[in-house]
Write an enzyme that holds these catalytic residues in place. Sequence first.
Site, PDB file in Angstrom:
ATOM      1  N   HIS A 175       0.836  -1.212   0.000  1.00  0.00           N
ATOM      2  CA  HIS A 175       0.000   0.000   0.000  1.00  0.00           C
ATOM      3  C   HIS A 175       0.869   1.260   0.000  1.00  0.00           C
ATOM      4  O   HIS A 175       0.685   2.149  -0.842  1.00  0.00           O
ATOM      5  CB  HIS A 175      -0.922  -0.015   1.225  1.00  0.00           C
ATOM      6  CG  HIS A 175      -1.907   1.106   1.260  1.00  0.00           C
ATOM      7  ND1 HIS A 175      -3.229   0.966   0.910  1.00  0.00           N
ATOM      8  CD2 HIS A 175      -1.759   2.419   1.597  1.00  0.00           C
ATOM      9  CE1 HIS A 175      -3.855   2.125   1.034  1.00  0.00           C
ATOM     10  NE2 HIS A 175      -2.980   3.034   1.457  1.00  0.00           N
ATOM     11  N   GLU A 176       1.811   1.312   0.945  1.00  0.00           N
ATOM     12  CA  GLU A 176       2.657   2.509   1.032  1.00  0.00           C
ATOM     13  C   GLU A 176       3.571   2.633  -0.178  1.00  0.00           C
ATOM     14  O   GLU A 176       3.821   3.737  -0.664  1.00  0.00           O
ATOM     15  CB  GLU A 176       3.485   2.473   2.325  1.00  0.00           C
ATOM     16  CG  GLU A 176       2.658   2.462   3.608  1.00  0.00           C
ATOM     17  CD  GLU A 176       1.645   3.598   3.669  1.00  0.00           C
ATOM     18  OE1 GLU A 176       1.915   4.689   3.120  1.00  0.00           O
ATOM     19  OE2 GLU A 176       0.571   3.394   4.261  1.00  0.00           O
ATOM     20  N   HIS A 179       1.726   4.220  -3.062  1.00  0.00           N
ATOM     21  CA  HIS A 179       1.748   5.685  -2.976  1.00  0.00           C
ATOM     22  C   HIS A 179       3.097   6.235  -3.451  1.00  0.00           C
ATOM     23  O   HIS A 179       3.164   7.163  -4.268  1.00  0.00           O
ATOM     24  CB  HIS A 179       1.528   6.139  -1.528  1.00  0.00           C
ATOM     25  CG  HIS A 179       0.140   5.971  -1.017  1.00  0.00           C
ATOM     26  ND1 HIS A 179      -0.962   6.485  -1.653  1.00  0.00           N
ATOM     27  CD2 HIS A 179      -0.318   5.352   0.104  1.00  0.00           C
ATOM     28  CE1 HIS A 179      -2.045   6.204  -0.955  1.00  0.00           C
ATOM     29  NE2 HIS A 179      -1.681   5.512   0.118  1.00  0.00           N
ATOM     30  N   ASP A 249      -7.180   7.967   2.344  1.00  0.00           N
ATOM     31  CA  ASP A 249      -6.732   8.342   0.998  1.00  0.00           C
ATOM     32  C   ASP A 249      -7.919   8.765   0.141  1.00  0.00           C
ATOM     33  O   ASP A 249      -7.845   9.743  -0.616  1.00  0.00           O
ATOM     34  CB  ASP A 249      -6.016   7.170   0.319  1.00  0.00           C
ATOM     35  CG  ASP A 249      -4.815   6.685   1.106  1.00  0.00           C
ATOM     36  OD1 ASP A 249      -4.159   7.524   1.750  1.00  0.00           O
ATOM     37  OD2 ASP A 249      -4.535   5.476   1.073  1.00  0.00           O
TER      38      ASP A 249
END
Length: 337
Positions: A175-176, A179, A249
């Site tokens: 997930h990170e 980004h 988000d």
Amino acid sequence: MFDAARKAAPCVVFIDEIDAIGGARGIGDSNSERRNTLNALLIALDGLNSNSGIITIAATNTPDELDPALVRAGRFDRKIRIPLPDFTERKAILEIHCKNKRISQDVSFDCLAEATSGFSGAMLATMANEAALQAAYEGRSVITVADFDTAYFAAMTNGEKKENSGNDLRVVTYHEMGHALTARLLGRNVPFITNVGSTSGVGGFIINSESSSLPTKLDMEKQIMIAYGGRAAEQLINGEDITVGASSDIQKATRIIKQYISTYGMSQNAGMLNISELLGNNADIYNEAKELSDRLYNETVKLLEEHIDLLHIAAKQLMEKKTLRESDLDKIIESKK
């Protein structure tokens, strides 16, 4: 106070947090002590003139809440906005607060200034002091990069480190990195990436440094894509078995889309209108917002899909190291060119 100022003139009277006594008076305000204090202050200000040798300065974080009588001409009639420090100012503030501290040579104030976008001067001072305390806790006289990382983490999450494990670690990592990789491929700086959670509930985070102070339409679209990068990475890795980790988000992307369409006149349907000033709901505007959201999310998925090898390699490194810098991500990107 003003009697003492007259005796000490020329001098400066500084009143911090003036909203504590200078808040707007209203119907039903029963705090007579505060009203009397404000009235006394107004009278004292009226008793000063340009030849008194007294300059009165006040500070507040809520200027809109001050009593109109306090900010009229002849009193506090000149307003100076103090914005958050930019990169150069953050670096200078950090150097000031680290001047009398023993800092390891591998600590880069440029990197720290880049990563602390949005920090106030007080937050930077606290981070420098927390880094020094961390070094002291571990019995060292020199402050290292790891100490600043710990202090920075605490400032960003309002909590202490809490390691993710098992499937949570894998999901948070991708997930990170979704980004971070989206941001870097779109040309944005990413000074800090971590998959370490926090006792405050944060699963992990990246720092995406500020772009222009006057963002363009394309800048806003990139911000939306970066916000969608985490969910896009989850979808590519786990298909439809996605988590609730993208809630903040989605909130952020929705806020930017609202500004894009409703505030900044970039809408195809609304044109140069501020929709928030109009009454009622507009289905056309909602439909346009959804179309914009769908388009940018699909573009984000496509971007990461085209660089899926980079996503896997970068995620693997983040799993191993827990924290990556922009230079680490750039090396991975360069290696695949």
